[in-house]
Design a protein around this motif. Structure first.
Motif, PDB file in Angstrom:
ATOM      1  N   LEU A  38      55.163  24.190 -57.209  1.00  0.00           N
ATOM      2  CA  LEU A  38      54.482  24.779 -58.369  1.00  0.00           C
ATOM      3  C   LEU A  38      54.991  26.207 -58.551  1.00  0.00           C
ATOM      4  O   LEU A  38      54.969  27.012 -57.612  1.00  0.00           O
ATOM      5  CB  LEU A  38      52.962  24.803 -58.129  1.00  0.00           C
ATOM      6  CG  LEU A  38      52.135  25.659 -59.103  1.00  0.00           C
ATOM      7  CD1 LEU A  38      52.166  25.075 -60.527  1.00  0.00           C
ATOM      8  CD2 LEU A  38      50.683  25.772 -58.614  1.00  0.00           C
ATOM      9  N   ILE A  39      55.431  26.523 -59.774  1.00  0.00           N
ATOM     10  CA  ILE A  39      55.828  27.893 -60.094  1.00  0.00           C
ATOM     11  C   ILE A  39      54.834  28.429 -61.118  1.00  0.00           C
ATOM     12  O   ILE A  39      54.783  27.974 -62.268  1.00  0.00           O
ATOM     13  CB  ILE A  39      57.266  27.947 -60.684  1.00  0.00           C
ATOM     14  CG1 ILE A  39      58.274  27.171 -59.821  1.00  0.00           C
ATOM     15  CG2 ILE A  39      57.690  29.413 -60.876  1.00  0.00           C
ATOM     16  CD1 ILE A  39      58.478  27.666 -58.408  1.00  0.00           C
ATOM     17  N   ASN A  40      54.006  29.381 -60.692  1.00  0.00           N
ATOM     18  CA  ASN A  40      53.019  30.000 -61.583  1.00  0.00           C
ATOM     19  C   ASN A  40      53.679  31.187 -62.272  1.00  0.00           C
ATOM     20  O   ASN A  40      53.691  32.304 -61.740  1.00  0.00           O
ATOM     21  CB  ASN A  40      51.803  30.465 -60.781  1.00  0.00           C
ATOM     22  CG  ASN A  40      50.897  29.313 -60.389  1.00  0.00           C
ATOM     23  OD1 ASN A  40      50.478  28.518 -61.231  1.00  0.00           O
ATOM     24  ND2 ASN A  40      50.590  29.217 -59.098  1.00  0.00           N
ATOM     25  N   ASN A  41      54.221  30.923 -63.460  1.00  0.00           N
ATOM     26  CA  ASN A  41      55.030  31.943 -64.150  1.00  0.00           C
ATOM     27  C   ASN A  41      54.403  32.431 -65.455  1.00  0.00           C
ATOM     28  O   ASN A  41      54.691  33.546 -65.902  1.00  0.00           O
ATOM     29  CB  ASN A  41      56.422  31.347 -64.421  1.00  0.00           C
ATOM     30  CG  ASN A  41      57.207  32.153 -65.422  1.00  0.00           C
ATOM     31  OD1 ASN A  41      57.736  33.223 -65.128  1.00  0.00           O
ATOM     32  ND2 ASN A  41      57.262  31.658 -66.669  1.00  0.00           N
ATOM     33  N   VAL A  89      44.832  34.346 -68.414  1.00  0.00           N
ATOM     34  CA  VAL A  89      46.152  33.688 -68.351  1.00  0.00           C
ATOM     35  C   VAL A  89      46.874  34.071 -67.049  1.00  0.00           C
ATOM     36  O   VAL A  89      47.336  33.213 -66.301  1.00  0.00           O
ATOM     37  CB  VAL A  89      47.026  34.046 -69.579  1.00  0.00           C
ATOM     38  CG1 VAL A  89      48.432  33.466 -69.427  1.00  0.00           C
ATOM     39  CG2 VAL A  89      46.363  33.556 -70.867  1.00  0.00           C
ATOM     40  N   ASN A  90      46.951  35.385 -66.790  1.00  0.00           N
ATOM     41  CA  ASN A  90      47.840  35.862 -65.719  1.00  0.00           C
ATOM     42  C   ASN A  90      47.282  35.646 -64.317  1.00  0.00           C
ATOM     43  O   ASN A  90      48.054  35.486 -63.367  1.00  0.00           O
ATOM     44  CB  ASN A  90      48.125  37.363 -65.892  1.00  0.00           C
ATOM     45  CG  ASN A  90      48.883  37.677 -67.165  1.00  0.00           C
ATOM     46  OD1 ASN A  90      49.141  36.795 -67.978  1.00  0.00           O
ATOM     47  ND2 ASN A  90      49.227  38.937 -67.348  1.00  0.00           N
ATOM     48  N   LEU A  91      45.949  35.656 -64.170  1.00  0.00           N
ATOM     49  CA  LEU A  91      45.371  35.551 -62.816  1.00  0.00           C
ATOM     50  C   LEU A  91      44.574  34.253 -62.637  1.00  0.00           C
ATOM     51  O   LEU A  91      44.853  33.470 -61.727  1.00  0.00           O
ATOM     52  CB  LEU A  91      44.496  36.777 -62.525  1.00  0.00           C
ATOM     53  CG  LEU A  91      43.816  36.816 -61.159  1.00  0.00           C
ATOM     54  CD1 LEU A  91      44.830  36.712 -60.016  1.00  0.00           C
ATOM     55  CD2 LEU A  91      42.985  38.098 -61.008  1.00  0.00           C
ATOM     56  N   THR A  92      43.600  34.010 -63.543  1.00  0.00           N
ATOM     57  CA  THR A  92      42.821  32.767 -63.417  1.00  0.00           C
ATOM     58  C   THR A  92      43.744  31.559 -63.555  1.00  0.00           C
ATOM     59  O   THR A  92      43.547  30.541 -62.880  1.00  0.00           O
ATOM     60  CB  THR A  92      41.708  32.723 -64.493  1.00  0.00           C
ATOM     61  OG1 THR A  92      41.003  33.966 -64.441  1.00  0.00           O
ATOM     62  CG2 THR A  92      40.741  31.588 -64.249  1.00  0.00           C
ATOM     63  N   GLY A  93      44.782  31.679 -64.397  1.00  0.00           N
ATOM     64  CA  GLY A  93      45.745  30.586 -64.555  1.00  0.00           C
ATOM     65  C   GLY A  93      46.419  30.227 -63.233  1.00  0.00           C
ATOM     66  O   GLY A  93      46.637  29.052 -62.935  1.00  0.00           O
ATOM     67  N   SER A 107      46.993  26.350 -59.086  1.00  0.00           N
ATOM     68  CA  SER A 107      47.123  26.157 -57.631  1.00  0.00           C
ATOM     69  C   SER A 107      46.037  25.213 -57.124  1.00  0.00           C
ATOM     70  O   SER A 107      46.294  24.301 -56.336  1.00  0.00           O
ATOM     71  CB  SER A 107      47.019  27.501 -56.902  1.00  0.00           C
ATOM     72  OG  SER A 107      47.997  28.393 -57.402  1.00  0.00           O
ATOM     73  N   LYS A 108      44.813  25.423 -57.600  1.00  0.00           N
ATOM     74  CA  LYS A 108      43.679  24.594 -57.162  1.00  0.00           C
ATOM     75  C   LYS A 108      43.923  23.120 -57.478  1.00  0.00           C
ATOM     76  O   LYS A 108      43.716  22.250 -56.634  1.00  0.00           O
ATOM     77  CB  LYS A 108      42.402  25.085 -57.864  1.00  0.00           C
ATOM     78  CG  LYS A 108      41.187  24.237 -57.566  1.00  0.00           C
ATOM     79  CD  LYS A 108      39.937  24.756 -58.238  1.00  0.00           C
ATOM     80  CE  LYS A 108      38.816  23.753 -58.038  1.00  0.00           C
ATOM     81  NZ  LYS A 108      37.566  24.166 -58.665  1.00  0.00           N
ATOM     82  N   HIS A 109      44.387  22.843 -58.690  1.00  0.00           N
ATOM     83  CA  HIS A 109      44.504  21.436 -59.092  1.00  0.00           C
ATOM     84  C   HIS A 109      45.839  20.808 -58.705  1.00  0.00           C
ATOM     85  O   HIS A 109      45.946  19.583 -58.658  1.00  0.00           O
ATOM     86  CB  HIS A 109      44.203  21.306 -60.591  1.00  0.00           C
ATOM     87  CG  HIS A 109      42.763  21.618 -60.874  1.00  0.00           C
ATOM     88  ND1 HIS A 109      41.742  20.808 -60.430  1.00  0.00           N
ATOM     89  CD2 HIS A 109      42.172  22.693 -61.474  1.00  0.00           C
ATOM     90  CE1 HIS A 109      40.574  21.350 -60.773  1.00  0.00           C
ATOM     91  NE2 HIS A 109      40.813  22.501 -61.403  1.00  0.00           N
ATOM     92  N   VAL A 157      53.369  29.721 -49.719  1.00  0.00           N
ATOM     93  CA  VAL A 157      53.028  30.358 -50.996  1.00  0.00           C
ATOM     94  C   VAL A 157      53.594  31.773 -51.006  1.00  0.00           C
ATOM     95  O   VAL A 157      53.263  32.590 -50.126  1.00  0.00           O
ATOM     96  CB  VAL A 157      51.504  30.415 -51.225  1.00  0.00           C
ATOM     97  CG1 VAL A 157      51.205  30.946 -52.628  1.00  0.00           C
ATOM     98  CG2 VAL A 157      50.860  29.054 -51.023  1.00  0.00           C
ATOM     99  N   ASN A 158      54.465  32.051 -51.951  1.00  0.00           N
ATOM    100  CA  ASN A 158      55.090  33.373 -52.041  1.00  0.00           C
ATOM    101  C   ASN A 158      55.061  33.875 -53.472  1.00  0.00           C
ATOM    102  O   ASN A 158      54.611  33.169 -54.385  1.00  0.00           O
ATOM    103  CB  ASN A 158      56.525  33.301 -51.506  1.00  0.00           C
ATOM    104  CG  ASN A 158      56.543  33.125 -50.005  1.00  0.00           C
ATOM    105  OD1 ASN A 158      56.136  34.015 -49.264  1.00  0.00           O
ATOM    106  ND2 ASN A 158      56.974  31.944 -49.545  1.00  0.00           N
ATOM    107  N   CYS A 159      55.541  35.080 -53.641  1.00  0.00           N
ATOM    108  CA  CYS A 159      55.408  35.745 -54.931  1.00  0.00           C
ATOM    109  C   CYS A 159      56.681  36.553 -55.210  1.00  0.00           C
ATOM    110  O   CYS A 159      57.286  37.107 -54.288  1.00  0.00           O
ATOM    111  CB  CYS A 159      54.203  36.687 -54.810  1.00  0.00           C
ATOM    112  SG  CYS A 159      53.798  37.563 -56.305  1.00  0.00           S
ATOM    113  N   VAL A 160      57.062  36.608 -56.467  1.00  0.00           N
ATOM    114  CA  VAL A 160      58.172  37.458 -56.898  1.00  0.00           C
ATOM    115  C   VAL A 160      57.569  38.539 -57.796  1.00  0.00           C
ATOM    116  O   VAL A 160      56.747  38.239 -58.666  1.00  0.00           O
ATOM    117  CB  VAL A 160      59.213  36.645 -57.703  1.00  0.00           C
ATOM    118  CG1 VAL A 160      60.315  37.547 -58.232  1.00  0.00           C
ATOM    119  CG2 VAL A 160      59.818  35.556 -56.843  1.00  0.00           C
TER     120      VAL A 160
END
Ligand SMILES: NC(=O)c1ccc[n+]([C@@H]2O[C@H](COP(=O)([O-])OP(=O)(O)OC[C@H]3O[C@@H](n4cnc5c(N)ncnc54)[C@H](OP(=O)(O)O)[C@@H]3O)[C@@H](O)[C@H]2O)c1
Length: 246
Positions: A87-90, A113-117, A122-124, A180-183
């Protein structure tokens, strides 16, 4: 090919960094779920480009801030490809407006959008990621989440700090099989910056050691690294990709 037989869901993949990431994953063999919210034509062009590359993709409309839409997107994606490995949360938005002129609706929309998204996707996605022997999430934050640049983006900056914090909690919750990582990108040439005044762009470029804004592909490459087995001992971390900003 590093992602042969892998299925990747990328939020906000119709344009910019998400699109570049989708194309790079496809070149490396992945099947791609291309999420968009408004840009349907652009998303369907990304799907076409992926099929030209020789991989498979599906475009799915979903506002990542809305839980029911997120659930539907994930079940449609799993129906199409049978699983999700990455999953890429972009997806992200910004309203550059003086701090106290921002409405609470704008503030909540940015956080939504940016945080709750990131939380909702991730949850689902997590139940599907947990079914894989190894899986990964990569979140796209921003250097604004580490060091605020301008009060006009206070809501954006808070949302991006939140993404860095959430990355650590997600890494803890989903260890050891899901990394789980972040850019945290600095300035990148995409639509999100298209309305910035030229003199501001010139001023900011002077602060960048590479003396230019980044290309979406230069962020995508780092996202793929973090999602790949090359990063098999990296989790909970945030990688700054800003061309050396000072
Ligand atoms: N460009 C930079 O300088 C920079 C720097 C640091 C971090 N970032 C981050 O990088 C990420 C990608 O930004 P970008 O520069 O590529 O911007 P962009 O070109 O404006 O693309 C934003 C993407 O997010 C999608 N999106 C927006 N709202 C959405 C929603 N509610 N649900 C689902 N998708 C939604 C858009 O899809 P639709 O068009 O279909 O709505 C679009 O595909 C963002 O998180 C941004 O904050 C960018």
């Amino acid at each position: 090919m590093r992602f042969e037989d892998k299925v990747v869901l990328i939020t906000g993949a119709s344009r910019g960094i998400g699109k570049a990431t989708a194309l790079l994953f496809a070149k490396e063999g992945a099947k791609v779920i291309v999420n968009f919210n408004k840009a349907e034509k652009e998303a369907s062009n990304v799907v076409k480009e992926i099929s030209r590359i020789g991989s498979d993709a599906i475009a799915i409309k979903c506002d990542v801030s809305k839980e029911e839409e997120v659930k539907k997107m994930i079940s449609e994606g799993v129906k199409k490809f049978g699983k999700i490995d990455i999953l890429i949360n972009n997806a992200g938005i910004v309203f550059d407006i003086p701090l106290f002129e921002k409405t609470v609706e704008q503030w909540n929309r940015t956080l939504g959008v940016n945080l709750t998204g990131v939380f909702l996707c991730s949850k689902h996605a997590a139940p599907h990621l947990r079914k894989q022997k190894t899986a990964a999430i990569v979140n796209v934050s921003s250097t604004n989440g580490l060091d605020t640049l301008s009060t006009e983006s206070a809501d954006y900056d808070a949302s991006k700090s939140g993404v860095i914090s959430l990355t650590k909690n997600l890494a803890t919750e989903l260890a050891p099989n899901i990394r789980v990582n972040c850019v945290a990108p600095g300035w990148v040439n995409t639509d999100i910056n298209k309305d910035l005044p030229k003199d501001y762009i010139d001023e900011e470029t002077e602060h960048i050691l590479m003396k230019r804004f980044g290309r979406p592909e230069e962020i995508a490459g780092v996202v793929l690294f973090l999602a790949s087995d090359d990063a098999s001992f990296i989790t909970g971390t945030t990688l700054v990709v800003d061309g050396g900003y000072n």
